[in-house]
Design a protein around this motif. Structure first.
Motif, short mmCIF file in Angstrom:
data_model
loop_
_atom_site.label_atom_id
_atom_site.label_comp_id
_atom_site.label_asym_id
_atom_site.label_seq_id
_atom_site.Cartn_x
_atom_site.Cartn_y
_atom_site.Cartn_z
N ASN A 149 -37.53 54.03 -60.80
CA ASN A 149 -37.90 53.72 -62.19
C ASN A 149 -36.78 54.05 -63.16
O ASN A 149 -36.48 53.27 -64.06
CB ASN A 149 -39.16 54.49 -62.59
N MET A 152 -33.91 51.62 -62.81
CA MET A 152 -34.26 50.33 -63.42
C MET A 152 -34.22 50.43 -64.93
O MET A 152 -33.77 49.51 -65.61
CB MET A 152 -35.65 49.91 -62.92
N GLU A 153 -34.67 51.56 -65.48
CA GLU A 153 -34.64 51.72 -66.94
C GLU A 153 -33.19 51.71 -67.45
O GLU A 153 -32.86 51.00 -68.40
CB GLU A 153 -35.35 53.00 -67.39
N PHE A 155 -30.56 50.50 -65.98
CA PHE A 155 -29.93 49.20 -65.70
C PHE A 155 -30.42 48.14 -66.70
O PHE A 155 -29.61 47.42 -67.30
CB PHE A 155 -30.28 48.79 -64.26
N THR A 156 -31.74 48.05 -66.89
CA THR A 156 -32.27 47.03 -67.80
C THR A 156 -31.81 47.31 -69.24
O THR A 156 -31.43 46.38 -69.95
CB THR A 156 -33.82 46.93 -67.77
N ARG A 157 -31.81 48.59 -69.63
CA ARG A 157 -31.37 48.89 -71.00
C ARG A 157 -29.90 48.52 -71.19
O ARG A 157 -29.53 47.95 -72.22
CB ARG A 157 -31.62 50.36 -71.35
#
Lengths: 207, 207
Positions: A149, A152-153, A155-157
């Motif tokens: 999680n 992913m946070e 990376f997406t940010r």
């Protein structure tokens, strides 16, 4: 390096730059020929099509990314320091990232609209980075789910910051938002540190 | 609606779809002509070039976005509910968003590489959404700085989630990550509620 290998390298380097600065579909095979500065025949000896060059560009990006991540792993025994390397690396590229977006993100967005084969070219590269990020959080004591999680946070940010900064072509915005990611890593570092200190040894009143 | 207006609308609608599903540079003027199903002369009567159609596509997106945001404002007196509308709207579009990415984000990424004029077409649209998000957090009691930061976090994360989900063409990933944004809004709602209860009236020991 042999001359043929040198030529091949120059083609990949040119295409990588043009795909980044113009996009894949806007870059014609003839643009690459012109940028390399050799005859068309010289280029087609190495690559039959733009798609062939694209595959080689991805291979090159994979190799460079793998080497960079391995270097950070080697130079920094502490996972938080490695995550800071990842973030500082974004900060160092701020003027290009705010002008042209993320090289991997924008190419993935563009190719992602096409057929499955082109679409899937980006996946191993994203998977390499996502997996590396998650392994840092695992090392810091997160569960597998938490680590995935957090990776992913982060990376997406990072990707979203590149999109927005490119829309506004704004380095200051980029810098401000990327620094929020540093806070995210610092907070996680502190909270993991506190958790580890919550052992029965330092809290003799428990157990 | 007059026939000319209807034709103009159909052209914009086709171009909007093709720019989204294929990208701007991959879509030729002739693709739009074919998709609309009219003669080329009929199309050029309304639009001289692909760039002209692009400008009209952005105008249409601005209008649609403005109407949607105004509807949410009207239907929901509570700002947290409006923010949920924004997030639920993303969830409703999950299969398209995971397949083709965000219509605004991917077009902005592509055009952002070009000249300044094309690059700046996306800005008013992004500014409209960013401003609306910030105004919801302001209504919830955040300072201007906090509201801008939260709006930017929500917006960048949404964009980044679209990029990553498109790379993996994965609706489940999209859904999981977007639900994290709901948690962000819910946490903010709770913390603002707690802050408001911290008035001298309920804490008579202070002041």
């Amino acid at each position: 390096m042999k001359q043929g290998e040198q030529t091949r390298n120059n083609i990949i380097k040119s295409a990588n730059k043009l795909f980044y600065q113009q996009g894949f579909h806007k870059t014609a095979f003839s643009d690459i020929v012109r940028d390399v500065g050799l005859s068309k025949g010289n280029i087609t000896y190495h690559f039959k099509s733009k798609e062939d060059i694209l595959t080689a560009v991805f291979e090159r990006r994979m190799e460079k990314t793998r080497n960079t991540l391995a270097l950070w792993d080697k130079e920094h025994p502490e996972a938080t320091a490695r995550l800071y390397c990842f973030i500082d690396n974004l900060l160092e590229g701020k003027s290009e990232l705010a002008r042209y977006g993320c090289p991997n993100g924008t190419l993935a967005s563009e190719l992602g609209k096409s057929n499955a084969l082109t679409r899937e070219l980006s996946q191993p590269l994203f998977e390499l980075i996502r997996h590396w990020l998650a392994s840092q959080f695992l090392t810091l004591g997160s569960s597998t789910e938490q680590a995935n999680n957090l990776a992913m946070e982060l990376f997406t940010r990072g990707q979203g910051i590149c999109v927005l900064s490119q829309v506004y072509n704004d380095e200051k915005l980029f810098e401000h938002e990327i620094n929020q990611l540093k806070k995210l890593v610092a907070l996680h570092h502190i909270s993991k540190g506190l958790e580890m200190n919550k052992s029965p040894l330092v809290r003799p009143d428990i157990g």
